[in-house]
Scaffold this motif. Structure first.
Motif, PDB file in Angstrom:
ATOM      1  N   PRO A  13       0.844  -1.197   0.000  1.00  0.00           N
ATOM      2  CA  PRO A  13       0.000   0.000   0.000  1.00  0.00           C
ATOM      3  C   PRO A  13       0.881   1.248   0.000  1.00  0.00           C
ATOM      4  O   PRO A  13       1.988   1.230   0.540  1.00  0.00           O
ATOM      5  CB  PRO A  13      -0.777  -0.099   1.315  1.00  0.00           C
ATOM      6  N   LEU A  14       0.387   2.310  -0.591  1.00  0.00           N
ATOM      7  CA  LEU A  14       1.133   3.564  -0.585  1.00  0.00           C
ATOM      8  C   LEU A  14       1.187   4.135   0.824  1.00  0.00           C
ATOM      9  O   LEU A  14       0.177   4.153   1.533  1.00  0.00           O
ATOM     10  CB  LEU A  14       0.454   4.599  -1.489  1.00  0.00           C
ATOM     11  N   THR A  15       2.356   4.604   1.210  1.00  0.00           N
ATOM     12  CA  THR A  15       2.489   5.346   2.457  1.00  0.00           C
ATOM     13  C   THR A  15       2.093   6.794   2.169  1.00  0.00           C
ATOM     14  O   THR A  15       1.974   7.199   1.004  1.00  0.00           O
ATOM     15  CB  THR A  15       3.944   5.313   2.969  1.00  0.00           C
ATOM     16  N   ALA A  16       1.941   7.590   3.204  1.00  0.00           N
ATOM     17  CA  ALA A  16       1.616   9.006   3.014  1.00  0.00           C
ATOM     18  C   ALA A  16       2.721   9.702   2.207  1.00  0.00           C
ATOM     19  O   ALA A  16       2.442  10.527   1.337  1.00  0.00           O
ATOM     20  CB  ALA A  16       1.418   9.691   4.368  1.00  0.00           C
ATOM     21  N   GLU A  17       3.981   9.336   2.468  1.00  0.00           N
ATOM     22  CA  GLU A  17       5.101   9.930   1.738  1.00  0.00           C
ATOM     23  C   GLU A  17       5.075   9.536   0.264  1.00  0.00           C
ATOM     24  O   GLU A  17       5.322  10.354  -0.621  1.00  0.00           O
ATOM     25  CB  GLU A  17       6.444   9.523   2.369  1.00  0.00           C
ATOM     26  N   GLN A  18       4.764   8.260  -0.015  1.00  0.00           N
ATOM     27  CA  GLN A  18       4.696   7.807  -1.405  1.00  0.00           C
ATOM     28  C   GLN A  18       3.519   8.457  -2.131  1.00  0.00           C
ATOM     29  O   GLN A  18       3.629   8.818  -3.299  1.00  0.00           O
ATOM     30  CB  GLN A  18       4.589   6.280  -1.470  1.00  0.00           C
ATOM     31  N   ILE A  77       5.634   3.887 -12.196  1.00  0.00           N
ATOM     32  CA  ILE A  77       5.445   3.719 -10.746  1.00  0.00           C
ATOM     33  C   ILE A  77       6.790   3.518 -10.049  1.00  0.00           C
ATOM     34  O   ILE A  77       6.942   3.839  -8.876  1.00  0.00           O
ATOM     35  CB  ILE A  77       4.444   2.584 -10.425  1.00  0.00           C
ATOM     36  N   ARG A  78       7.788   3.064 -10.780  1.00  0.00           N
ATOM     37  CA  ARG A  78       9.127   2.904 -10.194  1.00  0.00           C
ATOM     38  C   ARG A  78       9.786   4.255  -9.894  1.00  0.00           C
ATOM     39  O   ARG A  78      10.806   4.309  -9.213  1.00  0.00           O
ATOM     40  CB  ARG A  78      10.015   2.062 -11.099  1.00  0.00           C
ATOM     41  N   LEU A  79       9.197   5.337 -10.382  1.00  0.00           N
ATOM     42  CA  LEU A  79       9.691   6.674 -10.037  1.00  0.00           C
ATOM     43  C   LEU A  79       9.404   7.003  -8.575  1.00  0.00           C
ATOM     44  O   LEU A  79      10.009   7.915  -8.017  1.00  0.00           O
ATOM     45  CB  LEU A  79       9.050   7.730 -10.945  1.00  0.00           C
ATOM     46  N   ILE A  80       8.469   6.273  -7.969  1.00  0.00           N
ATOM     47  CA  ILE A  80       8.130   6.471  -6.560  1.00  0.00           C
ATOM     48  C   ILE A  80       8.960   5.479  -5.748  1.00  0.00           C
ATOM     49  O   ILE A  80       8.796   4.258  -5.899  1.00  0.00           O
ATOM     50  CB  ILE A  80       6.620   6.226  -6.302  1.00  0.00           C
ATOM     51  N   PRO A  81       9.865   5.949  -4.894  1.00  0.00           N
ATOM     52  CA  PRO A  81      10.739   5.049  -4.138  1.00  0.00           C
ATOM     53  C   PRO A  81       9.956   3.983  -3.364  1.00  0.00           C
ATOM     54  O   PRO A  81       8.974   4.281  -2.680  1.00  0.00           O
ATOM     55  CB  PRO A  81      11.480   5.991  -3.181  1.00  0.00           C
ATOM     56  N   GLY A  82      10.407   2.733  -3.535  1.00  0.00           N
ATOM     57  CA  GLY A  82       9.828   1.615  -2.801  1.00  0.00           C
ATOM     58  C   GLY A  82       8.644   0.948  -3.473  1.00  0.00           C
ATOM     59  O   GLY A  82       8.144  -0.063  -2.973  1.00  0.00           O
ATOM     60  N   LEU A  83       8.163   1.473  -4.589  1.00  0.00           N
ATOM     61  CA  LEU A  83       6.991   0.894  -5.252  1.00  0.00           C
ATOM     62  C   LEU A  83       7.356   0.230  -6.574  1.00  0.00           C
ATOM     63  O   LEU A  83       8.213   0.723  -7.300  1.00  0.00           O
ATOM     64  CB  LEU A  83       5.931   1.961  -5.528  1.00  0.00           C
ATOM     65  N   HIS A  84       6.696  -0.882  -6.850  1.00  0.00           N
ATOM     66  CA  HIS A  84       6.751  -1.498  -8.170  1.00  0.00           C
ATOM     67  C   HIS A  84       5.491  -2.336  -8.369  1.00  0.00           C
ATOM     68  O   HIS A  84       4.825  -2.730  -7.411  1.00  0.00           O
ATOM     69  CB  HIS A  84       8.034  -2.316  -8.389  1.00  0.00           C
ATOM     70  N   ALA A  85       5.158  -2.577  -9.621  1.00  0.00           N
ATOM     71  CA  ALA A  85       3.961  -3.347  -9.962  1.00  0.00           C
ATOM     72  C   ALA A  85       4.234  -4.830  -9.775  1.00  0.00           C
ATOM     73  O   ALA A  85       5.324  -5.312 -10.075  1.00  0.00           O
ATOM     74  CB  ALA A  85       3.561  -3.068 -11.406  1.00  0.00           C
ATOM     75  N   VAL A  86       3.222  -5.556  -9.276  1.00  0.00           N
ATOM     76  CA  VAL A  86       3.386  -7.004  -9.076  1.00  0.00           C
ATOM     77  C   VAL A  86       2.356  -7.823  -9.857  1.00  0.00           C
ATOM     78  O   VAL A  86       2.546  -9.017 -10.048  1.00  0.00           O
ATOM     79  CB  VAL A  86       3.353  -7.392  -7.583  1.00  0.00           C
ATOM     80  N   SER A  87       1.262  -7.211 -10.292  1.00  0.00           N
ATOM     81  CA  SER A  87       0.282  -7.926 -11.102  1.00  0.00           C
ATOM     82  C   SER A  87      -0.692  -6.923 -11.709  1.00  0.00           C
ATOM     83  O   SER A  87      -0.703  -5.742 -11.356  1.00  0.00           O
ATOM     84  CB  SER A  87      -0.472  -8.983 -10.283  1.00  0.00           C
ATOM     85  N   VAL A  88      -1.516  -7.408 -12.632  1.00  0.00           N
ATOM     86  CA  VAL A  88      -2.504  -6.565 -13.300  1.00  0.00           C
ATOM     87  C   VAL A  88      -3.772  -7.388 -13.494  1.00  0.00           C
ATOM     88  O   VAL A  88      -3.722  -8.611 -13.663  1.00  0.00           O
ATOM     89  CB  VAL A  88      -1.961  -6.022 -14.641  1.00  0.00           C
TER      90      VAL A  88
END
Length: 186
Positions: A13-18, A77-88
Motif C-alpha cells: 500500500p502507498l504510504t503518506a510519503e509515497q 510507478i518505479r519513479l516512486i521510491p519503494g513501489l513497483h507493480a506485481v500484477s494486473v
C-alpha cells in the motif's frame, strides 16, 4: 490510440510519503492513474477500506496496445521510491466501449444483440456500466469465443509477477540469459 482500463497491483500500500511523491510526479499529472490511501489509524474509523484496494492503482491509459499501457504505468510507478507493480487485472465493471474492446466487437453490435445483459443500476444520466462477467457469459452462450483471461492481460500479469519474484532472488546473469530474459548488462 486507444484508452485501456485496468487495475495495477503494487508491492505494498502507498504510504503518506509515497502518495505525496505520486501526487507531485509529472508522470501521473494527467490523472489517468489513481490510488486509494488508507487512514493513518484505520481502527479509529467505523468504515474500513478494503485492504486490497490500498495496494491497487486504477488506470485509464492511452496507448497503442494493452501491453504498452501496462508497461507505461509499471515503468512510471518505479519513479516512486519503494513501489513497483506485481500484477494486473481487469475490473468487472465496464462501459459498453470497454466491453467492446475486450471482445473485439463494436459497441453497436453488442447493444443490438438480443438478450444482451442489462446495465448495472445507477443514477439517471450517469455513465452506464455493465458486468463484464455477465457479458462474457452471454457472449459464450451465443457461440462467441471469449477467453476467461484475455491473452495480453495474462501475459502482462505473468511478466509483472515474474519481475517481482526475480527482484527477491539472486539470479546469475548467465541463468537469466539462458532463460531468455534480459540481464540489464550488454
Amino acid at each position: 490510440m486507444s484508452e485501456w482500463s485496468f487495475i495495477l497491483r503494487l508491492n505494498q500500500p502507498l504510504t503518506a510519503e509515497q502518495a505525496n511523491a505520486f501526487d507531485h510526479c509529472d508522470a501521473f499529472a494527467d490523472g489517468s492513474v489513481s490510488y486509494v490511501l488508507g487512514p493513518e489509524h484505520p481502527s479509529q474509523f467505523a468504515v474500513h477500506t478494503d485492504p486490497a484496494e490500498l495496494s491497487e492503482l486504477s488506470c485509464d491509459i492511452e496507448a497503442l496496445s494493452f501491453l504498452d499501457a501496462v508497461a507505461q504505468v509499471a515503468r512510471d510507478i518505479r519513479l516512486i521510491p519503494g513501489l513497483h507493480a506485481v500484477s494486473v487485472r481487469h475490473d468487472d465493471t465496464v462501459t459498453l466501449g470497454e466491453a467492446a474492446q475486450r471482445c473485439d466487437r463494436n459497441e453497436e453490435s453488442l447493444a443490438a444483440l438480443p438478450g444482451f445483459p442489462e446495465p448495472l443500476p445507477g443514477p439517471p444520466g450517469a455513465t452506464v456500466f455493465y458486468s463484464w462477467r455477465k457479458i462474457a457469459e452471454f457472449l459464450r452462450s451465443i457461440g462467441d469465443t471469449v477467453p476467461e483471461t484475455p491473452r495480453e492481460l495474462a501475459v502482462a500479469d505473468q511478466v509483472l509477477r515474474l519481475a517481482h519474484e526475480l527482484e527477491t532472488l539472486d539470479v546469475a546473469p548467465g541463468t537469466l540469459r539462458a532463460l531468455g530474459l534480459p540481464t540489464g548488462t550488454p
